[in-house]
Design an enzyme around this catalytic site. Sequence first.
Site, short mmCIF file in Angstrom:
data_model
loop_
_atom_site.label_atom_id
_atom_site.label_comp_id
_atom_site.label_asym_id
_atom_site.label_seq_id
_atom_site.Cartn_x
_atom_site.Cartn_y
_atom_site.Cartn_z
CB CYS A 30 4.47 -0.59 -15.19
SG CYS A 30 4.66 1.07 -15.82
CD GLU A 31 3.91 -4.77 -10.52
OE1 GLU A 31 3.33 -5.87 -10.56
OE2 GLU A 31 5.11 -4.62 -10.28
CD GLU A 70 -1.62 -6.20 21.87
OE1 GLU A 70 -1.74 -6.78 20.76
OE2 GLU A 70 -0.85 -6.59 22.75
N PRO A 71 -6.19 -2.43 19.94
CG PRO A 71 -7.83 -0.81 20.42
CD PRO A 71 -6.74 -1.63 21.05
NE ARG A 78 -8.44 -4.16 9.70
CZ ARG A 78 -7.69 -4.42 8.63
NH1 ARG A 78 -7.89 -3.76 7.52
NH2 ARG A 78 -6.77 -5.35 8.69
N GLY A 106 -7.51 -6.55 16.41
CA GLY A 106 -8.04 -7.32 15.30
C GLY A 106 -9.49 -7.12 14.95
CE1 TYR A 158 -2.82 -8.20 3.93
CE2 TYR A 158 -3.50 -5.93 3.60
CZ TYR A 158 -2.66 -6.85 4.18
OH TYR A 158 -1.68 -6.43 5.04
CE1 TYR A 206 -2.11 -2.75 9.96
CE2 TYR A 206 -4.50 -2.65 10.15
CZ TYR A 206 -3.26 -2.94 10.70
OH TYR A 206 -3.18 -3.40 11.98
NE ARG A 234 -6.69 -3.06 4.15
CZ ARG A 234 -7.90 -3.47 3.85
NH1 ARG A 234 -8.69 -2.74 3.10
NH2 ARG A 234 -8.35 -4.60 4.33
C1 LIG Z 1 -1.54 -5.72 14.02
C2 LIG Z 1 -1.63 -6.03 15.47
C3 LIG Z 1 -2.66 -5.49 16.24
C4 LIG Z 1 -3.77 -4.65 15.66
O1 LIG Z 1 -4.53 -5.31 14.71
P1 LIG Z 1 -5.81 -4.57 14.08
O2 LIG Z 1 -6.42 -5.58 13.21
O3 LIG Z 1 -5.31 -3.39 13.33
O4 LIG Z 1 -6.68 -4.17 15.23
C5 LIG Z 1 -2.68 -5.78 17.58
N1 LIG Z 1 -1.72 -6.54 18.15
C6 LIG Z 1 -0.71 -7.06 17.44
C7 LIG Z 1 0.30 -7.89 18.12
C8 LIG Z 1 -0.63 -6.82 16.08
O5 LIG Z 1 0.37 -7.36 15.38
#
Ligand SMILES: *Cc1c(COP(=O)(O)O)cnc(C)c1O
Length: 423
Positions: free
Chosen positions: A351-352, A282-283, A285, A245, A325, A379, A321
């Site tokens: 066409c949006e 779990e990186p 982005r 995240g 978002y 993404y 995106r």
């Molecule tokens: C999407 C996700 C991530 C990665 O999120 P980023 O914002 O891309 O770093 C990590 N863990 C889980 C469970 C996710 O769903």
Amino acid sequence: MSSLPGAPFLHRRAGELWLEGVRVADLAVRHGTPLYVYSRGAMRAALEPYQRALAARKHLICYAMKANSTLAVLQTFAALGCGFDIVSGGELKRVLAVGGDPARVVFSGVGKTAEEMHFALAAGVRCFNVESESELTTLAEVATQMKRRAPVSLRVNPDVDARTHPYISTGLRGNKFGIAHDRALAVYQRAAQLPGIEVAGIDFHIGSQITDGAPYLEAVDRLLDLVEAVERAGVTLSHIDLGGGLGITYTDETPPPADVLIGAMLERIDARGHGAREILIEPGRSLVGNAGVLLTRVQVLKRGGERNFCIVDAAMNDLVRPAMYNAWMGITPCALRDAEPETWDVVGPICESGDWLGRQRSLTVVEGDLLAITSAGAYAMAMASNYNSRPRAAEVMIDGDAAHLIRRRETMESLYAGETLID
Ligand SMILES: *Cc1c(COP(=O)(O)O)cnc(C)c1O
């Protein structure tokens, strides 16, 4: 002019845009547009602070591959020692297709099917990040039938506000993700009794594009409270998974560097006496976002009325995106022109009215010019669709001076290959 997101890998020489040792305009001529172009060096450089911050302890970095799941991207991270965070059986297939080690895979997601559980268990994934009590029950049944034990971590919803876009905020009580903090202890106790389940760890993931370290530290504190309660109840947790995240700089955001953020989280973990535990992270982005650009050619300039429209050959199907978002993406010409800029809404041909890539941008452009949309490594292609019967773009990976075509542009024939007429 070194303020390009993705610098120093993305830079200008004599007014022209280069990624590593390749002038991107040359790629657009060779492969056509829209075209995704990635820097392998930028991916390696983004991973390095994570590796450095965790080097001194037992750890596993699981690249959250939903950010960009193209095989050559996975191959790059596997070769650098990463595992993967997956959210579907399809993603596991991709890991296996590049020779990735399933024992370095964690399986997240709120709606895993029994078939996906079976496939992942047979493949030997490292851990299931379980998001509900129902999922735990199904997983126990699947594992028991297979005469196996499924390693499990509970994804705990810490109820902290990640202060990001609501669509990518996942750690609040009202989100669909994870097991509520106040239920977690009871669920762990049940998990420990279930045949077919082996409790392995605990995890959280509070959202995406987070630019402030404070919610992470709050979540760590909440998680450690639980770790202590769970272990007092006699259930051992061998690893702590800190989720992903971490945000990137699209324009003027100032997220903490990965090593600073991890350092702060580890400090909390150590201060409370949990320093010996294995750390997973779990990186997504932050490893790929600023390693990529989307090249697009200006088709039509439409001046007048309330706004000026710069209509390009990339669209919301290539990069959703902004539409989804309201995200801001950098847009810069591949070759600078020496004339007064005008203000443009950069839009696609779909066409949006939601088909826009950037609004009210100051640019000097003429028809036929090439633009680069920056920070497009995450993404972007992973969310591309075929809306308006648009074949998905090709992708190129740059490594030093070499440019490798890593995905051919789709053909129209491939788009309708699975369709049939009625006799
Ligand atoms: C999407 C996700 C991530 C990665 O999120 P980023 O914002 O891309 O770093 C990590 N863990 C889980 C469970 C996710 O769903």
